[in-house]
Design a protein around this motif. Structure first.
Motif, PDB file in Angstrom:
ATOM      1  N   GLY A 175      11.326  49.474  58.793  1.00  0.00           N
ATOM      2  CA  GLY A 175      11.631  48.649  59.965  1.00  0.00           C
ATOM      3  C   GLY A 175      10.390  48.378  60.797  1.00  0.00           C
ATOM      4  O   GLY A 175      10.245  47.294  61.380  1.00  0.00           O
ATOM      5  N   LEU A 176       9.479  49.356  60.858  1.00  0.00           N
ATOM      6  CA  LEU A 176       8.232  49.168  61.605  1.00  0.00           C
ATOM      7  C   LEU A 176       7.362  48.126  60.917  1.00  0.00           C
ATOM      8  O   LEU A 176       6.760  47.268  61.580  1.00  0.00           O
ATOM      9  N   LEU A 177       7.303  48.180  59.593  1.00  0.00           N
ATOM     10  CA  LEU A 177       6.535  47.179  58.846  1.00  0.00           C
ATOM     11  C   LEU A 177       7.128  45.786  59.051  1.00  0.00           C
ATOM     12  O   LEU A 177       6.402  44.803  59.208  1.00  0.00           O
ATOM     13  N   ARG A 178       8.457  45.705  59.089  1.00  0.00           N
ATOM     14  CA  ARG A 178       9.121  44.406  59.313  1.00  0.00           C
ATOM     15  C   ARG A 178       8.792  43.877  60.711  1.00  0.00           C
ATOM     16  O   ARG A 178       8.564  42.671  60.892  1.00  0.00           O
ATOM     17  N   LEU A 179       8.738  44.781  61.689  1.00  0.00           N
ATOM     18  CA  LEU A 179       8.382  44.389  63.049  1.00  0.00           C
ATOM     19  C   LEU A 179       6.955  43.854  63.092  1.00  0.00           C
ATOM     20  O   LEU A 179       6.685  42.806  63.699  1.00  0.00           O
ATOM     21  N   VAL A 180       6.040  44.562  62.438  1.00  0.00           N
ATOM     22  CA  VAL A 180       4.649  44.117  62.413  1.00  0.00           C
ATOM     23  C   VAL A 180       4.534  42.762  61.726  1.00  0.00           C
ATOM     24  O   VAL A 180       3.794  41.878  62.178  1.00  0.00           O
ATOM     25  N   ALA A 181       5.285  42.556  60.645  1.00  0.00           N
ATOM     26  CA  ALA A 181       5.271  41.260  59.946  1.00  0.00           C
ATOM     27  C   ALA A 181       5.753  40.144  60.864  1.00  0.00           C
ATOM     28  O   ALA A 181       5.172  39.050  60.893  1.00  0.00           O
ATOM     29  N   ASP A 182       6.819  40.394  61.622  1.00  0.00           N
ATOM     30  CA  ASP A 182       7.324  39.388  62.565  1.00  0.00           C
ATOM     31  C   ASP A 182       6.276  39.047  63.615  1.00  0.00           C
ATOM     32  O   ASP A 182       6.091  37.882  63.987  1.00  0.00           O
ATOM     33  N   ILE A 183       5.599  40.083  64.133  1.00  0.00           N
ATOM     34  CA  ILE A 183       4.550  39.858  65.129  1.00  0.00           C
ATOM     35  C   ILE A 183       3.445  38.990  64.544  1.00  0.00           C
ATOM     36  O   ILE A 183       2.996  38.018  65.161  1.00  0.00           O
ATOM     37  N   MET A 184       3.001  39.339  63.333  1.00  0.00           N
ATOM     38  CA  MET A 184       1.908  38.593  62.711  1.00  0.00           C
ATOM     39  C   MET A 184       2.304  37.143  62.429  1.00  0.00           C
ATOM     40  O   MET A 184       1.479  36.242  62.481  1.00  0.00           O
ATOM     41  N   ALA A 185       3.578  36.898  62.126  1.00  0.00           N
ATOM     42  CA  ALA A 185       4.030  35.552  61.767  1.00  0.00           C
ATOM     43  C   ALA A 185       4.341  34.690  62.981  1.00  0.00           C
ATOM     44  O   ALA A 185       4.073  33.483  62.981  1.00  0.00           O
ATOM     45  N   LEU A 206      -0.464  35.873  69.968  1.00  0.00           N
ATOM     46  CA  LEU A 206      -1.071  36.633  71.059  1.00  0.00           C
ATOM     47  C   LEU A 206      -0.825  38.134  70.881  1.00  0.00           C
ATOM     48  O   LEU A 206      -1.732  38.956  71.053  1.00  0.00           O
ATOM     49  N   LEU A 207       0.402  38.495  70.514  1.00  0.00           N
ATOM     50  CA  LEU A 207       0.700  39.906  70.245  1.00  0.00           C
ATOM     51  C   LEU A 207      -0.098  40.403  69.045  1.00  0.00           C
ATOM     52  O   LEU A 207      -0.592  41.533  69.038  1.00  0.00           O
ATOM     53  N   ALA A 208      -0.211  39.561  68.009  1.00  0.00           N
ATOM     54  CA  ALA A 208      -0.969  39.951  66.812  1.00  0.00           C
ATOM     55  C   ALA A 208      -2.427  40.208  67.150  1.00  0.00           C
ATOM     56  O   ALA A 208      -3.041  41.173  66.663  1.00  0.00           O
ATOM     57  N   GLU A 209      -2.982  39.355  68.004  1.00  0.00           N
ATOM     58  CA  GLU A 209      -4.382  39.531  68.415  1.00  0.00           C
ATOM     59  C   GLU A 209      -4.550  40.833  69.191  1.00  0.00           C
ATOM     60  O   GLU A 209      -5.506  41.581  68.976  1.00  0.00           O
ATOM     61  N   ASN A 210      -3.616  41.110  70.095  1.00  0.00           N
ATOM     62  CA  ASN A 210      -3.683  42.363  70.857  1.00  0.00           C
ATOM     63  C   ASN A 210      -3.569  43.571  69.937  1.00  0.00           C
ATOM     64  O   ASN A 210      -4.270  44.577  70.109  1.00  0.00           O
ATOM     65  N   LEU A 211      -2.676  43.473  68.962  1.00  0.00           N
ATOM     66  CA  LEU A 211      -2.469  44.583  68.034  1.00  0.00           C
ATOM     67  C   LEU A 211      -3.705  44.797  67.162  1.00  0.00           C
ATOM     68  O   LEU A 211      -4.074  45.934  66.863  1.00  0.00           O
ATOM     69  N   ALA A 212      -4.357  43.701  66.763  1.00  0.00           N
ATOM     70  CA  ALA A 212      -5.572  43.826  65.952  1.00  0.00           C
ATOM     71  C   ALA A 212      -6.686  44.501  66.741  1.00  0.00           C
ATOM     72  O   ALA A 212      -7.460  45.290  66.194  1.00  0.00           O
ATOM     73  N   ARG A 213      -6.760  44.196  68.042  1.00  0.00           N
ATOM     74  CA  ARG A 213      -7.802  44.816  68.876  1.00  0.00           C
ATOM     75  C   ARG A 213      -7.480  46.264  69.203  1.00  0.00           C
ATOM     76  O   ARG A 213      -8.379  47.088  69.350  1.00  0.00           O
ATOM     77  N   ARG A 214      -6.174  46.558  69.349  1.00  0.00           N
ATOM     78  CA  ARG A 214      -5.770  47.903  69.771  1.00  0.00           C
ATOM     79  C   ARG A 214      -4.619  48.400  68.891  1.00  0.00           C
ATOM     80  O   ARG A 214      -3.457  48.384  69.306  1.00  0.00           O
ATOM     81  N   GLU A 269       0.087  48.487  77.003  1.00  0.00           N
ATOM     82  CA  GLU A 269       1.275  48.997  76.309  1.00  0.00           C
ATOM     83  C   GLU A 269       2.546  48.387  76.873  1.00  0.00           C
ATOM     84  O   GLU A 269       3.458  48.007  76.126  1.00  0.00           O
ATOM     85  N   ARG A 270       2.612  48.261  78.195  1.00  0.00           N
ATOM     86  CA  ARG A 270       3.815  47.699  78.821  1.00  0.00           C
ATOM     87  C   ARG A 270       3.964  46.213  78.510  1.00  0.00           C
ATOM     88  O   ARG A 270       5.067  45.730  78.233  1.00  0.00           O
ATOM     89  N   ARG A 271       2.860  45.482  78.516  1.00  0.00           N
ATOM     90  CA  ARG A 271       2.940  44.047  78.180  1.00  0.00           C
ATOM     91  C   ARG A 271       3.287  43.850  76.712  1.00  0.00           C
ATOM     92  O   ARG A 271       4.036  42.930  76.360  1.00  0.00           O
ATOM     93  N   PHE A 272       2.737  44.704  75.855  1.00  0.00           N
ATOM     94  CA  PHE A 272       3.072  44.643  74.430  1.00  0.00           C
ATOM     95  C   PHE A 272       4.563  44.924  74.237  1.00  0.00           C
ATOM     96  O   PHE A 272       5.238  44.254  73.445  1.00  0.00           O
ATOM     97  N   GLN A 273       5.088  45.894  74.973  1.00  0.00           N
ATOM     98  CA  GLN A 273       6.508  46.229  74.901  1.00  0.00           C
ATOM     99  C   GLN A 273       7.353  45.006  75.260  1.00  0.00           C
ATOM    100  O   GLN A 273       8.311  44.660  74.538  1.00  0.00           O
ATOM    101  N   GLN A 307       9.887  42.772  72.810  1.00  0.00           N
ATOM    102  CA  GLN A 307      11.288  42.574  73.200  1.00  0.00           C
ATOM    103  C   GLN A 307      11.638  41.094  73.275  1.00  0.00           C
ATOM    104  O   GLN A 307      12.746  40.688  72.896  1.00  0.00           O
ATOM    105  N   LEU A 308      10.720  40.258  73.744  1.00  0.00           N
ATOM    106  CA  LEU A 308      10.947  38.812  73.747  1.00  0.00           C
ATOM    107  C   LEU A 308      11.072  38.288  72.323  1.00  0.00           C
ATOM    108  O   LEU A 308      11.948  37.469  72.018  1.00  0.00           O
ATOM    109  N   LEU A 309      10.184  38.773  71.450  1.00  0.00           N
ATOM    110  CA  LEU A 309      10.198  38.333  70.053  1.00  0.00           C
ATOM    111  C   LEU A 309      11.514  38.686  69.377  1.00  0.00           C
ATOM    112  O   LEU A 309      12.050  37.907  68.595  1.00  0.00           O
TER     113      LEU A 309
END
Length: 400
Positions: A95-105, A109-117, A166-170, A174-176
């Protein structure tokens, strides 16, 4: 994927999975297996990845933009210092991998933040990650608990940035996932910004006072304008701020080892605050800051006394500045001064106006904005006729 050439059957399978450039995908995965990035250099990491790749490709192939998503995932992997822990986590939590895939797709902006941190993923595993954001009081307490262990001002700033990220990523996740209503997300993003400002301002003031002391009886308040003021922030919103101070009559300078005149003191204090908000560190940046709505705009003083602010708004401000004041709200600083600032704003907004002249002014400002966006695309819900800009102008005009 462990060889040097493309296998035709593999390319056909990748195409069936939904990838439009299967050769590029095959080359990317081959690079992972050949250990050409830090995350895949260890034998154990490559072993886990080998088991993970079929599921990973199926999940990414089922996203809205498989090729773009996998490219962003490759960038994410390239930033990792090691891969064993993360690959094991994905293996145990599909489920975590599926979440990351959704973010990347779907959320660049979330993907960029995740790549940096990449450490942002740690927060996803907490039970409260998909729960609604706590109320302001709870956010204040949560941040205060984190900052209690800060060693110095720089450490405090890093912790603040980490908490806000972390809070903005959260909220973004949740929006996604549609677990956060977009209409209420603006207030949630604003709560994060206010919590940060209320923790940062006292820290900056204390650090500044070590060299220059305090203005006896003097206080400062942060007046939010724009999207922070109206609690309509988005993930990429900057902070439109006006910094207002007040000091007892007769006060001339601060009481520190290196005293400063009142106007200089608050100008430099506010410069320090803005510098802290916009500072780029290893944790990123808190926010961009826009000060153009202050009295006299970019040419005006960076901090304004309450008396000068009220006089300027009453005697010299343009209609567009009063329209902007309809969103004004004090978000940090001394509570008593904040009440006086908001009372001054209310007085200005209730000034008697010539309705005919006002509607001409507002229509002319709307015409100028339309001239800057002559052909808004069909899905530009902001600038199209009858869109959000029109609604905002109408509401603000009616308030005045």
């Amino acid at each position: 994927f462990t060889g040097t050439d493309d296998d035709p059957g593999t390319l056909e399978t990748l195409a069936r999975m939904g990838f439009t450039k299967p050769a590029a995908v095959a080359a990317m995965v081959r690079d992972w297996h050949h250990g050409r990035m830090r995350a895949t250099r260890s034998q154990r990491a490559r072993e886990i990845l080998t088991d993970l790749v079929p599921a990973l490709l199926r999940i990414f192939g089922g996203t809205a933009a498989p090729d773009a998503a996998l490219r962003r995932f490759d960038e994410f992997l390239s930033r990792l210092p090691a891969g064993v822990q993360l690959f094991s986590l994905f293996h145990a939590n599909p489920g975590l991998l599926r979440l990351v895939a959704d973010i990347m797709a779907e959320a660049p902006l979330l993907a960029e933040n995740l790549a940096r941190r990449p450490a942002l993923l740690d927060a996803v595993l907490s039970e409260a990650f998909f729960a609604p954001l706590p109320a302001r009081g709870a956010l204040d307490a949560d941040l205060a608990e984190l900052l209690a262990g800060a060693r110095d001002f720089e450490d405090r700033l890093n912790l603040l940035q980490r908490w806000a990220n972390e809070r903005r990523f959260q909220l973004g996740v949740q929006l996604l996932h549609r677990s956060l209503d977009p209409a209420s997300s603006g207030g949630a993003y604003a709560d994060i910004a206010e919590t940060v400002l209320n923790a940062l301002l006292p820290a900056v003031a204390a650090d500044f006072a070590r060299a220059h002391g305090n203005i006896p009886g003097g206080e400062v308040a942060v007046l939010a304008m724009g999207r922070l003021g109206s609690r309509e922030m988005t993930p990429s919103s900057d902070l439109d701020l006006i910094l207002i101070y007040d000091a007892p009559e007769g006060s001339e300078a601060s009481d520190g080892a290196r005293p400063l005149a009142i106007s200089t003191y608050y100008a430099r204090l506010c410069q320090r605050l803005i510098g802290a908000i916009t500072a780029l560190t290893g944790e990123g940046r808190l926010y961009e800051v826009d000060m153009r709505l202050r009295p006299s705009g970019a040419s005006g003083p960076i901090a304004t006394s309450l008396a000068r602010f009220a006089r300027y708004q009453r005697e010299s401000a343009w209609t567009w500045e009063h329209l902007a004041l309809t969103r004004a709200r004090v978000v940090a600083g001394d509570a008593a001064l904040g009440r006086r600032v908001e009372a001054a704003v209310a007085t200005i907004l209730r000034l008697e106006r010539d309705p005919g002249a006002l509607v001409v002014d507002v229509a002319e400002m709307r015409r100028r904005i339309a001239h800057e966006h002559p052909h808004p695309p069909p899905l530009d819900l902001r600038n199209r006729r009858g869109g959000l800009v029109d609604l905002e102008f109408i509401a603000q005009y009616l308030m005045l």
